[in-house]
Design an enzyme around this catalytic site. Structure first.
Site, PDB file in Angstrom:
ATOM      1  N   CYS A  33       4.442  -6.175  -2.275  1.00  0.00           N
ATOM      2  CA  CYS A  33       3.949  -5.192  -2.883  1.00  0.00           C
ATOM      3  C   CYS A  33       5.067  -3.968  -2.789  1.00  0.00           C
ATOM      4  CB  CYS A  33       2.755  -4.715  -2.803  1.00  0.00           C
ATOM      5  SG  CYS A  33       1.755  -3.836  -4.217  1.00  0.00           S
ATOM      6  N   HIS A  34       4.501  -2.943  -2.201  1.00  0.00           N
ATOM      7  CA  HIS A  34       5.289  -1.751  -1.855  1.00  0.00           C
ATOM      8  C   HIS A  34       6.068  -1.806  -0.655  1.00  0.00           C
ATOM      9  CE1 HIS A  34       3.053   0.083  -5.258  1.00  0.00           C
ATOM     10  NE2 HIS A  34       3.854   0.977  -5.331  1.00  0.00           N
TER      11      HIS A  34
ATOM     12  N   GLU B  53       5.751   3.989   2.275  1.00  0.00           N
ATOM     13  CA  GLU B  53       6.497   5.445   2.017  1.00  0.00           C
ATOM     14  C   GLU B  53       6.493   6.197   3.052  1.00  0.00           C
ATOM     15  OE1 GLU B  53       3.903   7.687  -0.758  1.00  0.00           O
ATOM     16  OE2 GLU B  53       3.392   5.739  -2.019  1.00  0.00           O
TER      17      GLU B  53
ATOM     18  N   GLY C 242       0.910  -1.362  -0.087  1.00  0.00           N
ATOM     19  CA  GLY C 242       0.034  -0.003   0.011  1.00  0.00           C
ATOM     20  C   GLY C 242       0.923   1.215  -0.146  1.00  0.00           C
ATOM     21  N   ARG C 243       0.511   2.250   0.499  1.00  0.00           N
ATOM     22  CA  ARG C 243       1.180   3.662   0.619  1.00  0.00           C
ATOM     23  C   ARG C 243       1.836   3.735   1.810  1.00  0.00           C
ATOM     24  NH1 ARG C 243      -1.591   7.963   0.302  1.00  0.00           N
ATOM     25  NH2 ARG C 243      -3.784   6.849   0.355  1.00  0.00           N
TER      26      ARG C 243
ATOM     27  N   TYR D 207       6.263  -5.015  -6.149  1.00  0.00           N
ATOM     28  CA  TYR D 207       5.273  -4.499  -7.180  1.00  0.00           C
ATOM     29  C   TYR D 207       6.289  -3.759  -8.381  1.00  0.00           C
ATOM     30  CZ  TYR D 207       1.832  -1.998  -9.833  1.00  0.00           C
ATOM     31  OH  TYR D 207       0.825  -1.581 -10.832  1.00  0.00           O
TER      32      TYR D 207
END
Length: 183
Positions: free
Chosen positions: A116-117, A90, A86-87, A137
């Site tokens: 993923c992320h 970050e 997801g985000r 990802y």
């Protein structure tokens, strides 16, 4: 014999399936499972989908409780680690307490699942993954390679204690291997 303990580290904007699926899968196995975030709170999740766009779309998801703050986690009490995408990665990768947690799992060679992320969490601790192989990802390939790891263009990949996956559709394979390593 006491139950295995699994730690999921995340934050707001975690991909809903990448936190809920592993969380419930771990509970199903009888693992004690905690969700940690920068602060103990209800987290906002997001739903990433692959529709007719050239990238994924994002919608608001369910809420999920982070029952621990990173600062309160004693990594040595856990047998395995999960880093959803997801985000959230970050912004959580800037948290020093989180980085100490992740370093512990690499140093102790404990099972780690990254989706993923989630690979973005590794960028501040590049020395721990230099020379390792993992997938993520596709858009994270430059970050994976910039930290000295080899990006593997597969949906899921296992490099020793490190189980990595491309995105939420790969969760069954990722969790099958992760559970096997935890047991």
């Amino acid at each position: 014999m006491s139950a295995k303990k699994v730690l999921i580290v995340t934050g707001d904007a975690v991909e809903a399936l990448e936190v809920y699926y592993p969380y419930f899968r771990c509970l199903e196995e009888g693992f004690e499972t905690d969700i940690a975030a920068p602060h103990q709170k209800k987290l906002n999740t997001v739903i990433h989908d692959f529709e007719d766009w050239e990238t994924y779309t994002e919608k608001r998801g369910y809420m999920i409780e982070a029952n621990k703050a990173f600062a309160d986690v004693k990594a040595e009490e856990y047998d395995a680690l999960i880093i959803p995408g997801g985000r959230a990665p970050e912004h959580i990768r800037m948290d020093e307490d989180l980085l100490d947690i992740v370093v512990h799992f690499f140093d102790e060679n404990k099972p780690i699942a990254i989706m993923c992320h989630g690979s973005l969490v590794l960028t501040p601790i590049a020395e721990k993954v230099k020379g390792r192989k993992l997938t993520a990802y596709t858009a994270c390939k430059p970050e994976v390679e910039s930290i000295g790891a080899e990006y593997v263009n597969e949906m899921d990949y296992v490099d020793g204690n490190l189980v990595s996956g491309h995105a939420w559709p790969d969760l069954p394979a990722i969790m099958r291997e992760f559970v096997k390593q935890v047991k």
